[in-house]
Design a protein around this motif. Structure first.
Motif, PDB file in Angstrom:
ATOM      1  N   PHE A  88      17.125 -23.393 -15.315  1.00  0.00           N
ATOM      2  CA  PHE A  88      16.055 -22.615 -15.944  1.00  0.00           C
ATOM      3  C   PHE A  88      14.764 -23.417 -15.955  1.00  0.00           C
ATOM      4  O   PHE A  88      14.782 -24.637 -16.086  1.00  0.00           O
ATOM      5  N   MET A  89      13.649 -22.705 -15.868  1.00  0.00           N
ATOM      6  CA  MET A  89      12.348 -23.351 -16.015  1.00  0.00           C
ATOM      7  C   MET A  89      11.786 -23.058 -17.402  1.00  0.00           C
ATOM      8  O   MET A  89      10.694 -23.477 -17.738  1.00  0.00           O
ATOM      9  N   CYS A  90      12.552 -22.297 -18.200  1.00  0.00           N
ATOM     10  CA  CYS A  90      12.171 -22.050 -19.590  1.00  0.00           C
ATOM     11  C   CYS A  90      13.427 -22.244 -20.446  1.00  0.00           C
ATOM     12  O   CYS A  90      14.534 -22.009 -19.970  1.00  0.00           O
ATOM     13  N   PRO A  91      13.270 -22.706 -21.691  1.00  0.00           N
ATOM     14  CA  PRO A  91      14.440 -23.024 -22.513  1.00  0.00           C
ATOM     15  C   PRO A  91      15.337 -21.807 -22.727  1.00  0.00           C
ATOM     16  O   PRO A  91      14.844 -20.689 -22.840  1.00  0.00           O
ATOM     17  N   VAL A  92      16.641 -22.055 -22.790  1.00  0.00           N
ATOM     18  CA  VAL A  92      17.550 -20.920 -22.942  1.00  0.00           C
ATOM     19  C   VAL A  92      18.551 -21.136 -24.080  1.00  0.00           C
ATOM     20  O   VAL A  92      19.018 -20.183 -24.675  1.00  0.00           O
ATOM     21  N   GLY A  93      18.854 -22.379 -24.412  1.00  0.00           N
ATOM     22  CA  GLY A  93      19.785 -22.618 -25.510  1.00  0.00           C
ATOM     23  C   GLY A  93      19.838 -24.101 -25.797  1.00  0.00           C
ATOM     24  O   GLY A  93      19.337 -24.900 -25.016  1.00  0.00           O
ATOM     25  N   LYS A  94      20.460 -24.455 -26.924  1.00  0.00           N
ATOM     26  CA  LYS A  94      20.475 -25.843 -27.377  1.00  0.00           C
ATOM     27  C   LYS A  94      21.022 -26.802 -26.324  1.00  0.00           C
ATOM     28  O   LYS A  94      20.444 -27.832 -26.038  1.00  0.00           O
ATOM     29  N   ASP A  95      22.198 -26.462 -25.760  1.00  0.00           N
ATOM     30  CA  ASP A  95      22.778 -27.377 -24.787  1.00  0.00           C
ATOM     31  C   ASP A  95      22.475 -26.949 -23.353  1.00  0.00           C
ATOM     32  O   ASP A  95      23.042 -27.470 -22.412  1.00  0.00           O
ATOM     33  N   TYR A  96      21.584 -25.968 -23.210  1.00  0.00           N
ATOM     34  CA  TYR A  96      21.218 -25.570 -21.849  1.00  0.00           C
ATOM     35  C   TYR A  96      19.733 -25.805 -21.641  1.00  0.00           C
ATOM     36  O   TYR A  96      18.907 -24.893 -21.722  1.00  0.00           O
ATOM     37  N   THR A  97      19.403 -27.058 -21.404  1.00  0.00           N
ATOM     38  CA  THR A  97      18.012 -27.464 -21.324  1.00  0.00           C
ATOM     39  C   THR A  97      17.391 -27.049 -19.997  1.00  0.00           C
ATOM     40  O   THR A  97      18.073 -26.964 -18.987  1.00  0.00           O
TER      41      THR A  97
END
Ligand SMILES: [Zn+2]
Length: 447
Positions: free
Chosen positions: A147-156
């Motif tokens: 991702f180039m934008c944040p999606v979740g705590k452990d998915y940077t």
């Protein structure tokens, strides 16, 4: 004698359609013939299309993890009813995210007896798993999602500098790097502004995620892929302008593929505004003019894959009272891809059904490491098949959905052309919209 035969069907390949019969033995297509084949069990295919089983390479089943949104049992049952025989499941909305080989194996074990259809896993490409990517590839992940934008705590998310590094790694392992492309500077700024001004409607959400954000982010990925000579896959392309830009880079020699989703091919931003958060997804659904242009791109073979991006949630997570920015973003579509694309493409727009065999089976199989044994009706290939009755009418209702959470943006749609039988490696798993066996025989495919 063959184990199973499907006689006198209209067999659909990525290039043509011919009347013929298929003989199946040991889970594989053993014979393709002009004349009927004798077998222990014979299915009369007269008047029906026989497609290769649908391969959906972008699915979020959340298992293990957020299983109140979906799980493997419900998700793959819905898939099988809809004609899908293989999925490639995403590594986020898993707990923990599938970022190393050990977690890959935990997930494999956890879902090992839960799936009605075959499945494969994406691996994570995040800012903390650089040294684990090789192990994940070895375990069987062919594609890696970033991702180039944040999606979740452990998915940077990755910033562009990191992406340059990561593409060197994926290139060295013959892996596919898939990207969610939206420019975070634009969408975060627009969202903050809207929140500050108390503008929280779905219209404001659409305004905060402009097409320019998708174009800018996609171009960054394409430039880096060009520099590094790496293979990239652009996920859920929402707009024709993005399709065209990707092809400009492809013409320059960049190894890039792209996917879009049924919701970008059926709905418009007016539908989103009228129906609210149930239609919220990212990138968002675009303006009306875009629809015809996207279909023109499909007709001209400019779109590699049509995938569901099945992103289920509970209905409460879509409540209008949450405001558009805080509502769940994602649409459930795993069960309804084939029927809606047949109706929209073939019935309404007059396309040859070959586009389905190409974008929903052959090309996804090739890109995701399954192309030597799945994705086509060919001798020696897995007998993953779906029979579609072009005369059968359908209406999607909440009750007709086999998902854990029975609602979708596709509910209330009506159309023609319905999957009536799904076959996985030579066994009939769905007949007339219902499971025909209780056993779950889906297997993990390590690529
Ligand atoms: Zn997704």
């Amino acid at each position: 004698m063959m184990h199973l035969a499907i006689n006198n069907a209209m067999i659909v390949t990525d290039k043509n359609i011919f009347k013929g019969s298929i003989g199946i033995q040991d889970g594989k297509v053993e014979l393709i013939s002009q004349s009927p084949i004798e077998a222990d069990k014979v299915i009369q295919g007269d008047g029906k299309y026989l497609f290769p089983g649908i391969i959906d390479n972008h699915v979020h089943l959340n298992d293990p993890g957020f299983t109140w949104r979906e799980d493997f049992a419900h998700g793959t049952k819905a898939a099988a009813i809809g004609g899908v025989t293989t999925i490639v499941d995403m590594p986020m909305q898993n707990e923990p995210a599938v970022s190393n080989a050990e977690i890959f194996e935990i997930k494999a074990k956890h879902v090992s007896s839960a799936s009605y259809i075959d499945y494969s896993f994406w691996g994570a490409l995040v800012d903390y798993n650089r040294s684990d990517i090789k192990g994940l590839r070895k375990a069987g992940a062919k594609a890696f999602k970033s991702f180039m934008c944040p999606v979740g705590k452990d998915y940077t998310s990755l910033f562009t500098g990191q992406i340059r590094d990561m593409l060197e790694i994926t290139k060295s392992m013959d892996a596919l790097a898939g990207f969610h492309c939206e420019d975070y500077n634009i969408i975060a700024y627009e969202e903050q502004k809207a929140r500050r001004e108390g503008r929280l409607s779905i219209k404001d959400y659409l305004k905060a995620r402009p097409l320019s954000a998708e174009i800018i982010a996609t171009q960054e990925i394409l430039e880096i892929a060009r520099e590094k000579g790496a293979q990239v896959h652009i996920c859920h392309v929402s707009h024709r302008d993005v399709v065209d830009m990707i092809h400009e880079y492809r013409n320059k020699g960049v190894e890039v593929s792209l996917e879009t989703c049924p919701h970008y091919l059926i709905f418009t931003e007016e539908d989103v505004i009228e129906n609210g958060n149930v239609y919220k997804c990212s990138p968002p659904i675009r303006e009306k003019n875009n629809l015809n242009l996207m279909w023109e791109a499909i007709e001209n073979d400019r779109i590699d894959c049509i995938v569901s991006d099945h992103s289920p949630s509970q209905i409460d997570e879509k409540a209008e009272s949450l405001g558009a920015f805080d509502a769940w973003g994602g649409i459930s579509g795993l069960q309804t891809g084939l029927m809606t694309m047949y109706n929209e493409g073939v019935v309404k727009r007059g396309l040859e059904p070959t586009f389905i065999a190409r974008t929903m089976a052959k090309r996804p199989a090739e890109l995701f490491g399954l192309g030597a044994f799945k994705g086509q009706i060919q001798i020696g290939y897995d007998a993953d098949l779906v029979l579609l009755d072009p005369k059968a009418h359908w209406e999607i209702t909440d009750e007709s959905l086999a998902y854990l959470n029975k609602f979708s943006a596709f509910t209330r749609l009506k159309g023609k052309g319905k999957p009536v039988m799904t076959i996985l490696r030579g066994e009939i798993i769905v007949e007339n919209g219902a499971l025909s066996m209780v056993e779950r025989k889906g297997q993990l495919i390590r690529c």
